[in-house]
Scaffold this motif. Structure first.
Motif, mmCIF file in Angstrom:
data_model
loop_
_atom_site.group_PDB
_atom_site.id
_atom_site.type_symbol
_atom_site.label_atom_id
_atom_site.label_comp_id
_atom_site.label_asym_id
_atom_site.label_seq_id
_atom_site.Cartn_x
_atom_site.Cartn_y
_atom_site.Cartn_z
ATOM 1 N N ASN A 89 109.165 16.407 -53.328
ATOM 2 C CA ASN A 89 110.552 16.400 -52.866
ATOM 3 C C ASN A 89 110.800 17.421 -51.750
ATOM 4 O OD1 ASN A 89 109.904 18.040 -55.205
ATOM 5 N ND2 ASN A 89 112.024 18.692 -55.263
ATOM 6 N N PRO A 90 110.970 16.950 -50.530
ATOM 7 C CA PRO A 90 111.216 17.879 -49.416
ATOM 8 C C PRO A 90 112.715 18.191 -49.317
ATOM 9 C CG PRO A 90 111.012 15.645 -48.599
ATOM 10 C CD PRO A 90 110.956 15.544 -50.085
ATOM 11 N N CYS A 91 113.252 18.836 -50.356
ATOM 12 C CA CYS A 91 114.713 18.916 -50.490
ATOM 13 C C CYS A 91 115.429 19.619 -49.330
ATOM 14 C CB CYS A 91 115.078 19.596 -51.799
ATOM 15 S SG CYS A 91 114.755 18.525 -53.212
ATOM 16 N N CYS A 94 115.400 17.349 -46.362
ATOM 17 C CA CYS A 94 116.139 16.129 -46.683
ATOM 18 C C CYS A 94 117.638 16.404 -46.627
ATOM 19 C CB CYS A 94 115.721 15.664 -48.078
ATOM 20 S SG CYS A 94 116.653 14.270 -48.699
ATOM 21 N N HIS A 95 118.000 17.540 -47.196
ATOM 22 C CA HIS A 95 119.412 17.912 -47.215
ATOM 23 C C HIS A 95 119.937 18.179 -45.809
ATOM 24 C CE1 HIS A 95 122.218 18.652 -50.409
ATOM 25 N NE2 HIS A 95 122.879 19.344 -49.507
ATOM 26 N N MET A 98 120.559 15.014 -44.077
ATOM 27 C CA MET A 98 121.812 14.374 -44.485
ATOM 28 C C MET A 98 122.979 15.012 -43.725
ATOM 29 S SD MET A 98 121.607 14.092 -48.581
ATOM 30 C CE MET A 98 120.078 13.880 -49.436
ATOM 31 N N GLY A 197 120.168 15.789 -59.293
ATOM 32 C CA GLY A 197 119.077 15.210 -58.492
ATOM 33 C C GLY A 197 119.310 13.723 -58.275
ATOM 34 N N CYS A 200 116.348 11.064 -58.099
ATOM 35 C CA CYS A 200 115.416 10.951 -56.960
ATOM 36 C C CYS A 200 113.970 10.902 -57.475
ATOM 37 C CB CYS A 200 115.614 12.137 -56.010
ATOM 38 S SG CYS A 200 114.439 12.138 -54.650
ATOM 39 N N LEU A 202 111.299 11.332 -55.977
ATOM 40 C CA LEU A 202 110.405 12.337 -55.390
ATOM 41 C C LEU A 202 110.341 13.608 -56.243
ATOM 42 C CD1 LEU A 202 111.445 11.835 -51.686
ATOM 43 C CD2 LEU A 202 109.342 11.064 -52.767
ATOM 44 N N THR A 203 111.297 13.751 -57.158
ATOM 45 C CA THR A 203 111.248 14.915 -58.049
ATOM 46 C C THR A 203 110.475 14.579 -59.328
ATOM 47 O OG1 THR A 203 113.313 14.304 -59.153
ATOM 48 C CG2 THR A 203 113.509 15.750 -57.241
HETATM 49 S S1 SF4 Z 1 116.260 15.437 -54.688
HETATM 50 FE FE1 SF4 Z 1 115.481 13.795 -53.309
HETATM 51 S S2 SF4 Z 1 117.314 13.029 -52.269
HETATM 52 FE FE2 SF4 Z 1 117.867 15.003 -53.161
HETATM 53 S S3 SF4 Z 1 117.517 16.498 -51.532
HETATM 54 FE FE3 SF4 Z 1 115.640 16.402 -52.758
HETATM 55 S S4 SF4 Z 1 114.337 14.911 -51.714
HETATM 56 FE FE4 SF4 Z 1 116.436 14.596 -50.956
#
Ligand code: SF4
Length: 330
Positions: A89-91, A94-95, A98, A197, A200, A202-203
């Protein structure tokens, strides 16, 4: 008449983003909930959409789904500037993405600022205090991001300075305790929300292992997201991937996948739909047929004809599923 103030919210589907929106809606601001579809937001997107529609309606926000799948896979997933969280998860990136996209959408929706449900110090990756700063740097949204749940712990933002939002009515939640959020959810009648989350994938540890394995052997295309979601995944001795469905729902999902990377095959007995990576050798095809037939009620004493592409293989099942599982991707 004064101009209507409108905010775009980053909406994951989870409780924090719902509460952040509700806090701002309570101040008379119009809120458009942006759900960013990365492709990884959960197994069934149809179910997810139904949930998102219902819950946003309940709190009085308008829902917009923003399809970022292609850009996310191309620019973020495999090369995040700030790395990964516990899994794939590249949070932070990714955030930030967004926020960047939301910022670019402000004129389209005639909106004035952005809200996010992040809480200072709550989650290990995207919501650490310094992570909030990194997100801000990466996204260059210059004081336009309001985090209503922790706003009082952060410098005043432009919407607060201009009086669009009353800072005093925003919150100062920090840390991992969910006490205040639970109380507010109860007060506002927000129920049946998703876990933090927003589901998601990816987590998820298993899903992450499957992606890591996939990119060791193959290129990653958008269609692969759907492929990775369903079935048991095997890696055959020469490197080809085999996917064998587990139930009727997965049969339908694997039938529906549109990808020219795979050969689809079934067994002569009722049972799984399977996908085998094109380019598999004849030996791998034979093994794929044997693995697939092991997941049917086939008798170990008999041989069955399994057709894969143009070839027919006569195989009997393994003595036990354990043997087939040796090829499972872990
Ligand atoms: S949990 Fe998934 S969708 Fe949410 S910021 Fe992380 S990578 Fe993005």
């Amino acid at each position: 008449m004064s101009e209507k103030i409108r905010a775009l919210a980053l909406f994951s589907g989870g409780l924090d983003s719902l509460l952040a929106m509700k806090l701002v809606i309570e101040q008379g601001v119009d809120v458009v909930a942006l759900y960013f579809d990365t492709g990884f937001g959960g197994k069934s997107f149809e179910k997810k959409k139904a949930y998102l529609r219902e819950i946003t309606q309940k709190i009085g926000a308008k829902l917009q789904i923003i399809d970022v799948r292609e850009q996310f896979v191309k620019d973020i997933l495999f090369d995040p500037k700030y790395g990964y969280g516990k899994n794939f998860n590249p949070c932070i990136d990714c955030h930030a993405n967004m926020i960047r996209v939301a910022k670019a959408l402000l004129p389209k929706y005639e909106a004035h600022f952005i809200i996010s449900g992040e809480v200072v110090g709550q989650r290990p990756m995207s919501q650490r205090f310094d992570a909030l700063k990194k997100v801000e740097e990466l996204s260059t949204a210059d004081g336009l991001i309001v985090r209503p749940l922790s706003a009082k712990l952060l410098p005043p933002t432009i919407p607060e300075q201009l009086g669009w939002l009353d800072r005093e009515k925003l919150l100062d939640i920090h840390g991992r305790s969910r006490e205040v959020q639970m109380r507010l959810a109860k007060e506002w009648g927000i129920e049946n929300y998703e876990s933090p989350g927003g589901g998601c994938l990816l987590t998820d540890e298993n899903f992450s292992s499957k992606i890591k394995d996939h990119i060791k052997y193959d290129s990653f295309d958008l269609e692969d997201i759907e492929v990775l979601k369903w079935g048991r995944h095997f890696r055959l001795p020469e490197g080809s991937k085999l996917i064998v469905s587990r139930n009727r729902e997965e049969n339908e999902k694997l039938q529906a996948i549109k990808s020219d990377k795979y050969i689809r095959f079934t067994t002569p007995l009722p049972g799984p739909v399977s996908l085998l990576r094109k380019g598999a050798s004849q030996e791998e095809k034979r093994l794929a047929a044997k693995i697939a037939i092991t997941y049917t009620k086939a008798s170990k004493e008999k041989e069955y004809e399994v057709k894969i592409a143009e070839s027919i293989f006569k195989v009997s099942p393994f003595d036990s599923k354990e043997k087939a599982r040796e090829f499972l991707i872990k």
